[in-house]
Structures are given as C-alpha cells and as structure tokens.
Design a protein around this motif. Structure first.
Motif, PDB file in Angstrom:
ATOM      1  N   HIS A 163       0.856  -1.186   0.000  1.00 52.51           N
ATOM      2  CA  HIS A 163       0.000   0.000   0.000  1.00 52.51           C
ATOM      3  C   HIS A 163       0.896   1.242   0.000  1.00 52.51           C
ATOM      4  N   PHE A 164       0.656   2.154  -0.947  1.00 48.40           N
ATOM      5  CA  PHE A 164       1.519   3.332  -1.093  1.00 48.40           C
ATOM      6  C   PHE A 164       0.678   4.604  -0.999  1.00 48.40           C
ATOM      7  N   HIS A 165       1.308   5.627  -0.468  1.00 50.98           N
ATOM      8  CA  HIS A 165       0.672   6.932  -0.308  1.00 50.98           C
ATOM      9  C   HIS A 165       1.362   7.927  -1.243  1.00 50.98           C
ATOM     10  N   LEU A 166       0.577   8.546  -2.118  1.00 55.30           N
ATOM     11  CA  LEU A 166       1.101   9.562  -3.048  1.00 55.30           C
ATOM     12  C   LEU A 166       0.696  10.937  -2.532  1.00 55.30           C
ATOM     13  N   ALA A 167       1.680  11.757  -2.176  1.00 55.76           N
ATOM     14  CA  ALA A 167       1.422  13.071  -1.566  1.00 55.76           C
ATOM     15  C   ALA A 167       0.683  13.980  -2.542  1.00 55.76           C
ATOM     16  N   PRO A 168      -0.032  14.994  -2.035  1.00 57.20           N
ATOM     17  CA  PRO A 168      -0.718  15.952  -2.918  1.00 57.20           C
ATOM     18  C   PRO A 168       0.255  16.601  -3.907  1.00 57.20           C
ATOM     19  N   ILE A 169      -0.234  16.859  -5.099  1.00 56.87           N
ATOM     20  CA  ILE A 169       0.554  17.510  -6.147  1.00 56.87           C
ATOM     21  C   ILE A 169       0.309  19.013  -6.053  1.00 56.87           C
ATOM     22  N   SER A 170       1.367  19.790  -6.115  1.00 56.43           N
ATOM     23  CA  SER A 170       1.238  21.245  -6.013  1.00 56.43           C
ATOM     24  C   SER A 170       1.793  21.923  -7.264  1.00 56.43           C
ATOM     25  N   PHE A 171       1.206  23.058  -7.585  1.00 58.14           N
ATOM     26  CA  PHE A 171       1.645  23.858  -8.747  1.00 58.14           C
ATOM     27  C   PHE A 171       1.422  25.320  -8.394  1.00 58.14           C
ATOM     28  N   SER A 172       2.445  26.155  -8.603  1.00 62.17           N
ATOM     29  CA  SER A 172       2.356  27.575  -8.267  1.00 62.17           C
ATOM     30  C   SER A 172       2.483  28.438  -9.513  1.00 62.17           C
ATOM     31  N   PHE A 173       1.791  29.564  -9.501  1.00 58.03           N
ATOM     32  CA  PHE A 173       1.877  30.518 -10.611  1.00 58.03           C
ATOM     33  C   PHE A 173       1.723  31.928 -10.074  1.00 58.03           C
ATOM     34  N   PHE A 174       2.124  32.896 -10.900  1.00 57.57           N
ATOM     35  CA  PHE A 174       1.967  34.307 -10.545  1.00 57.57           C
ATOM     36  C   PHE A 174       0.793  34.875 -11.326  1.00 57.57           C
ATOM     37  N   ASP A 175      -0.131  35.492 -10.605  1.00 56.23           N
ATOM     38  CA  ASP A 175      -1.317  36.109 -11.210  1.00 56.23           C
ATOM     39  C   ASP A 175      -1.043  37.595 -11.410  1.00 56.23           C
ATOM     40  N   PRO A 176      -0.836  38.058 -12.664  1.00 53.54           N
ATOM     41  CA  PRO A 176      -0.494  39.469 -12.875  1.00 53.54           C
ATOM     42  C   PRO A 176      -1.642  40.430 -12.551  1.00 53.54           C
ATOM     43  N   LEU A 177      -2.884  39.945 -12.593  1.00 52.70           N
ATOM     44  CA  LEU A 177      -4.008  40.839 -12.296  1.00 52.70           C
ATOM     45  C   LEU A 177      -4.028  41.234 -10.824  1.00 52.70           C
ATOM     46  N   SER A 178      -3.780  40.266  -9.954  1.00 51.69           N
ATOM     47  CA  SER A 178      -3.762  40.569  -8.516  1.00 51.69           C
ATOM     48  C   SER A 178      -2.367  40.919  -8.020  1.00 51.69           C
ATOM     49  N   GLY A 179      -1.347  40.597  -8.832  1.00 53.99           N
ATOM     50  CA  GLY A 179       0.019  40.859  -8.416  1.00 53.99           C
ATOM     51  C   GLY A 179       0.495  39.926  -7.318  1.00 53.99           C
ATOM     52  N   LYS A 180      -0.095  38.719  -7.223  1.00 55.96           N
ATOM     53  CA  LYS A 180       0.249  37.787  -6.160  1.00 55.96           C
ATOM     54  C   LYS A 180       0.540  36.395  -6.716  1.00 55.96           C
ATOM     55  N   PHE A 181       1.301  35.618  -5.949  1.00 59.99           N
ATOM     56  CA  PHE A 181       1.527  34.213  -6.273  1.00 59.99           C
ATOM     57  C   PHE A 181       0.354  33.389  -5.745  1.00 59.99           C
ATOM     58  N   ARG A 182      -0.001  32.368  -6.515  1.00 66.14           N
ATOM     59  CA  ARG A 182      -1.073  31.470  -6.104  1.00 66.14           C
ATOM     60  C   ARG A 182      -0.570  30.030  -6.181  1.00 66.14           C
ATOM     61  N   LYS A 183      -1.140  29.181  -5.306  1.00 66.98           N
ATOM     62  CA  LYS A 183      -0.698  27.795  -5.234  1.00 66.98           C
ATOM     63  C   LYS A 183      -1.896  26.872  -5.374  1.00 66.98           C
ATOM     64  N   LEU A 184      -1.763  25.879  -6.278  1.00 65.68           N
ATOM     65  CA  LEU A 184      -2.812  24.892  -6.497  1.00 65.68           C
ATOM     66  C   LEU A 184      -2.365  23.569  -5.887  1.00 65.68           C
ATOM     67  N   ILE A 185      -3.282  22.854  -5.223  1.00 64.01           N
ATOM     68  CA  ILE A 185      -2.950  21.592  -4.565  1.00 64.01           C
ATOM     69  C   ILE A 185      -4.058  20.579  -4.855  1.00 64.01           C
ATOM     70  N   THR A 186      -3.660  19.361  -5.235  1.00 63.14           N
ATOM     71  CA  THR A 186      -4.621  18.287  -5.464  1.00 63.14           C
ATOM     72  C   THR A 186      -4.749  17.445  -4.184  1.00 63.14           C
ATOM     73  N   PRO A 187      -5.768  16.589  -4.098  1.00 64.59           N
ATOM     74  CA  PRO A 187      -5.841  15.656  -2.957  1.00 64.59           C
ATOM     75  C   PRO A 187      -4.699  14.635  -3.036  1.00 64.59           C
ATOM     76  N   SER A 188      -4.475  13.916  -1.940  1.00 64.39           N
ATOM     77  CA  SER A 188      -3.495  12.832  -1.941  1.00 64.39           C
ATOM     78  C   SER A 188      -4.123  11.583  -2.555  1.00 64.39           C
ATOM     79  N   TYR A 189      -3.279  10.620  -2.931  1.00 68.53           N
ATOM     80  CA  TYR A 189      -3.759   9.407  -3.589  1.00 68.53           C
ATOM     81  C   TYR A 189      -3.243   8.181  -2.836  1.00 68.53           C
ATOM     82  N   GLU A 190      -4.105   7.172  -2.702  1.00 74.43           N
ATOM     83  CA  GLU A 190      -3.746   5.897  -2.109  1.00 74.43           C
ATOM     84  C   GLU A 190      -3.668   4.857  -3.224  1.00 74.43           C
TER      85      GLU A 190
END
Length: 547
Positions: free
Chosen positions: A374-401
């Motif tokens: 049995h293996f645990h796959l950690a959440p996947i993350s992806f970050s980007f910069f939003d020029p409209l708000s001038g801020k960095f944002r981070k996307l995260i998926t659920p973990s997988y078994e």
C-alpha cells in the motif's frame, strides 16, 4: 479627384473616348488575392445621363463605391465634361477574372454599356514579405508637379508597430504586430527584422504565407500586409526596446508629361521603435514556482487505484487557463522510492492566436513498481503568478492511495540458450519470409508497370501536342488545349511536376492572359506550344529516374 489629375490619367485614352461615351479602366498589372484595387468608369458628356446600373462584381468583394467625380477632358481640341465613377474591389478568386462593364441610359433612351475588362489575379505571395499594392487613385499615381513626393509617400506608405500592452511583468505575454499600410503603386520587401533581446518569441502566423487585408484609416482605404505577428515572453525586467522593422520600397508614379512614361522612387521604410517596461516578479516566490505567469487551474487523475507489479500505471495532470504555457515546467510530484517513473508525455490543446494564450497542457506520467503493498502519493502542487492581482497562487490536489498486488505473471522465463525452435516456430518463420519476399517482388513489378504506363502517357501527350496545328486552330483553341495537357501532366506526374513547377505555372499563366486578352497582340500560339513541347521533353528525358 481634381480636374487636373483626371485629365492626366485619362489623357492617353482621349482617342478611344471619342468613339464611345463610356469606358472601363482597370489596373494594367496583375493584382493579388486580398489586395484592393480601383475600377473606373468614365462617361463623356454626362449632361443627358438618366440612370446608371451598378455592375455585378462576381468573384470580388465590394469595399467602397460608387464614388463620383466630375471634370473635363480635351478631345480633338474640344473640352468635354466627364463623370468618373469609381469602385474599390478586393478579388476573392485567382486567375483571369472579368470586370463587367457599366450600363448607362441617356435621355434619348439610348442604352450603352462599356466594354468588359479582364484582370489577372495572382495568389498571395509565399515565403516572402514582398507585396505589391494594387490600390491607388489618380491624385496619388499622377500627382501634380508641385506635389512634395516625400510627404506624399510618408502619408500613404508606412509600417505600424502595435503592441497589446506596453507594461507587463516578467513572463507575461505581449503581442506585437508589424503591419505594412499602402495606398501607392509600390513594391516593398523586408530587409531587417527587429531584434527582440530579453524575450522568448513565438510566431503566431506562418511566415511562409502572405497575410493580406484591407483597412480604413481616417477615411482612407489601405492595402495591408501583416509582416510578422509575435508573442513575446519577457525573461528579464527593465526597459526593453522592440527595434524597428525596415523595408526597401520602389514607388511608381505616372509621368504628367506627354510621353506618358513612368518613374520610380526608391525609399526605405522603418517602423517606430517601441519601449516595453517589464516589471520584476515580487518577492516571496513559492519553492515549486517554475515560471508560470497567468491564471491556471489544475486537475490530476489516477486511472486506477489498484495495480499489479510489473504493470504500467498512469497519472494524468492537466493544467488549464491562460498564460505562458510554453515556459513553465511540469508540476513537482513526490513519488514513492520503489516506483520507476518515465519522463511525462506532454500534450497541448492551446489556442496560440489568443493573447494571453489559452487552453490546456496535459502531463501523462507512466510508472511501474516491482514491490507489492500500500503506497501513499502526496498531494501535487503547482504555483503561478497572477499578474491581475500581483500575487503568487498555489494549487494543490488531494493525496492518492495506491494498492499494488503481486502479479503471478510478472516473472519472465527465457528459453535455455541453444535450445532449438519447435517445428511450428520454423513454419511460422518460413511463412513470414515468403510473405515478405512476395511483397518485395509485387512492389517492384508495380513500380515497373507504373513507369511503363507513365512513359506511354507522356508519349501520347507529345503526339497530341505535335498534332496541334497552330496555323489552323484559333488562339483560344490552342491555349485551352495546352492548359488541358498541363492538367494531365500534373495528374500523372505529381512528383515530376514539383521539379518543373515554375515552368508549368508560367505557361499556364501566359495561356490564361492570352486566352482572355481583348486588345491587339502578337500571335504567341506557336511560341507557347514549343515551350510546352520542351517541358514535356524534359519529363520524358528524365523518365529513367522512375525505373
């Protein structure tokens, strides 16, 4: 249109106008698909004019008209009033196209129609930025002797540089378009494309094709040619300069003197440089930030949650939205240490014509493992910069078994070295060998048969050409017959036609022009026939290359 300019452009037509009250004037040179040009109808002594019937312009798009101008013209020492009616058209088809005459009714119930005229429409130029404008009017083509030609060219022939924004963040896309605008009889060619230092560049248009259109600026109609359309991704901050694009130009003018000669002026055009202000991204970048600028969403799908050892598993990560898809890296995934993971297969579903670029990029990960459990796959993350708000944002998926079972078929046993194949294996081998041998022999036979058949076809075409009696056939019969023979050459020799494409195209073009010519001309029938015979002889002479 002034009285003087009208007299100049129509002076060479005075003898013809004496015999008829209405005349059709079209460009003397070929025009290009998508380029606007001017059609003029000249009516002498229009005082008893009752009505005018607008012609139907088949295979042309009406851009502007009718426009009416009044003036005077000297005919045999008599100054006669004239009416000049103009239409601006854009050809939509290629080849010889007819411009219908204008139907006019006078008070004495006499109906008169000007003669139909033919123009030759060429396809848009490819693999070149050279474009010839076919739209102008009399005041531009034959200016007054006191006209400042430099100022005239500046106002009617120029290159515009347009940018979607002049201020952006690092990595934020900017669209840049270089467009040539022309109202003159001119030929322009790019000699220096701009340097775009500090940016990643993506061409949004195929530079091997012409991109012609018609535009109106301040009430004036221009032929336009998009020279380049780029998507820039600035990689450094600061003041970046979009350098000028330079073109050489040969501008033609009519001569106002009695000899009617043309004169040309060479000039160099240069688009204005543009300053692009690029702001750096703010501090506080996430650790997994790989340069994505825009606005994105993420979705990850594991094809199954139960696997067997030695079998492939699939994980598909989709990033959708708008931004610099071509610049960021795949999302970071923390795989279990017993997993063997291949480089992801990248699939794009992107609309590159939108600014910023919109669509979706998919990363297809394939993995295997020899360890059950049995293996645990950690959440996947992806970050980007939003020029409209001038801020960095981070996307995260659920973990997988992930559950991996031991496969009973996972162990592969190879046959002992030196062990002979079974009779069935040898039989299969012989069958495969016979099939391959038969295919080779059949292919060789088909190739020889095709070569022999093509040789017979070329011989028949040559006999047909030599039997074409140019002294007995009319010019139109000869030119029509030659075009049909050229069509058969293209049909039966597609590969060979590529080598002689320029010669075939030139003969076809000459046939079309001569077929529809309405003015007096030299007899070219025999000359065109000989050129076609020589072309076909070249094909037959090189026929051994197909054997």
């Amino acid at each position: 249109m002034t009285w003087l300019s009208l007299m100049i452009i129509l002076g060479c037509c005075s003898c013809t106008l004496q015999a008829q009250r209405i005349q059709t004037i079209v460009p003397g040179q070929p025009v290009i698909v998508g380029n606007a040009f001017l059609v003029q109808y000249i009516i002498t002594s229009p005082e008893d004019l009752v009505s005018i019937e607008t012609p139907g312009f088949n295979h042309f798009k009406l851009v502007s008209g009718p426009h009416e101008y009044r003036g005077q013209l000297m005919v045999n020492g008599t100054l006669l009033p004239v009416k000049n009616i103009t239409y601006t058209l854009v050809p939509t088809g290629r080849g010889a196209q007819m411009i219908s005459g204008l139907v006019v009714r006078f008070k004495n119930k006499v109906e008169q129609k000007s003669s139909d005229q033919w123009i030759h429409v060429l396809p848009a130029q490819k693999a070149s930025f050279t474009a010839r404008s076919s739209f102008t009017d009399a005041s531009l083509y034959v200016p007054k002797s006191t006209t400042d030609l430099k100022q005239l060219i500046t106002g009617n022939l120029f290159v515009k540089t347009e940018v979607s924004r002049k201020e952006c963040f690092t990595g934020e896309p900017v669209m840049v378009t270089f467009t040539l605008y022309s109202r003159l009889q001119s030929t322009s060619e790019v000699i220096n494309s701009p340097s775009l230092y500090g940016c990643s560049v993506m061409d949004m248009l195929d530079i091997n094709e012409a991109h012609l259109a018609v535009d109106t600026l301040k009430g004036k109609i221009f032929n336009t040619a998009v020279l380049r359309k780029l998507l820039l991704y600035p990689s450094v901050s600061g003041k970046l300069v979009i350098d000028p694009m330079q073109l050489t130009n040969k501008v033609e003018f009519g001569d106002s003197s009695a000899n009617g000669n043309r004169r040309s002026i060479d000039t160099v055009l240069s688009s204005p440089s543009v300053i692009l202000t690029v702001k750096p991204l703010p501090k506080g970048r996430p650790e997994n930030f790989s340069g994505a600028v825009g606005y994105f969403t993420m979705k990850a799908v594991m094809t199954d949650s139960m696997y067997s050892t030695g079998k492939q598993g699939h994980l598909v990560v989709s990033i959708s939205g708008s931004g610099n898809f071509l610049q960021f890296s795949p999302p970071t995934i923390q795989w279990p240490h017993t997993f063997d993971v291949f480089e992801p297969q990248v699939t794009d579903h992107i609309d590159k014509n939108s600014v910023p670029t919109k669509g979706m990029r998919q990363y297809h990960f394939i993995f295997t493992t020899d360890s059950a459990g049995h293996f645990h796959l950690a959440p996947i993350s992806f970050s980007f910069f939003d020029p409209l708000s001038g801020k960095f944002r981070k996307l995260i998926t659920p973990s997988y078994e992930v559950d991996v079972q031991q496969s009973p078929y996972h162990i592969h046993i190879s046959p002992p070295p030196g062990k002979m194949r079974s009779p069935i294996s040898w039989l299969r081998f012989m069958v495969v060998l016979l099939v391959i041998s038969g295919a080779v022999i059949l292919g060789f036979s088909i190739a020889r048969s095709k070569a022999h058949r093509q040789k017979n076809i070329s011989g028949d075409l040559l006999i047909e050409l030599e039997a074409m009696d140019t002294s007995r056939f009319t010019e139109r019969q000869v030119y029509n017959g030659i075009q049909k023979i050229l069509d058969r050459i293209l049909l039966h020799y597609p590969q060979r036609s590529q080598k002689y494409a320029q010669e075939i195209s030139q003969i076809r073009e000459d046939c079309q022009i001569l077929f529809y010519a309405t003015t007096q001309r030299e007899n070219k029938k025999e000359d065109v026939k000989k050129r076609t015979v020589v072309l076909l002889g070249k094909i037959m002479g090189n026929h051994s290359a197909y054997l």
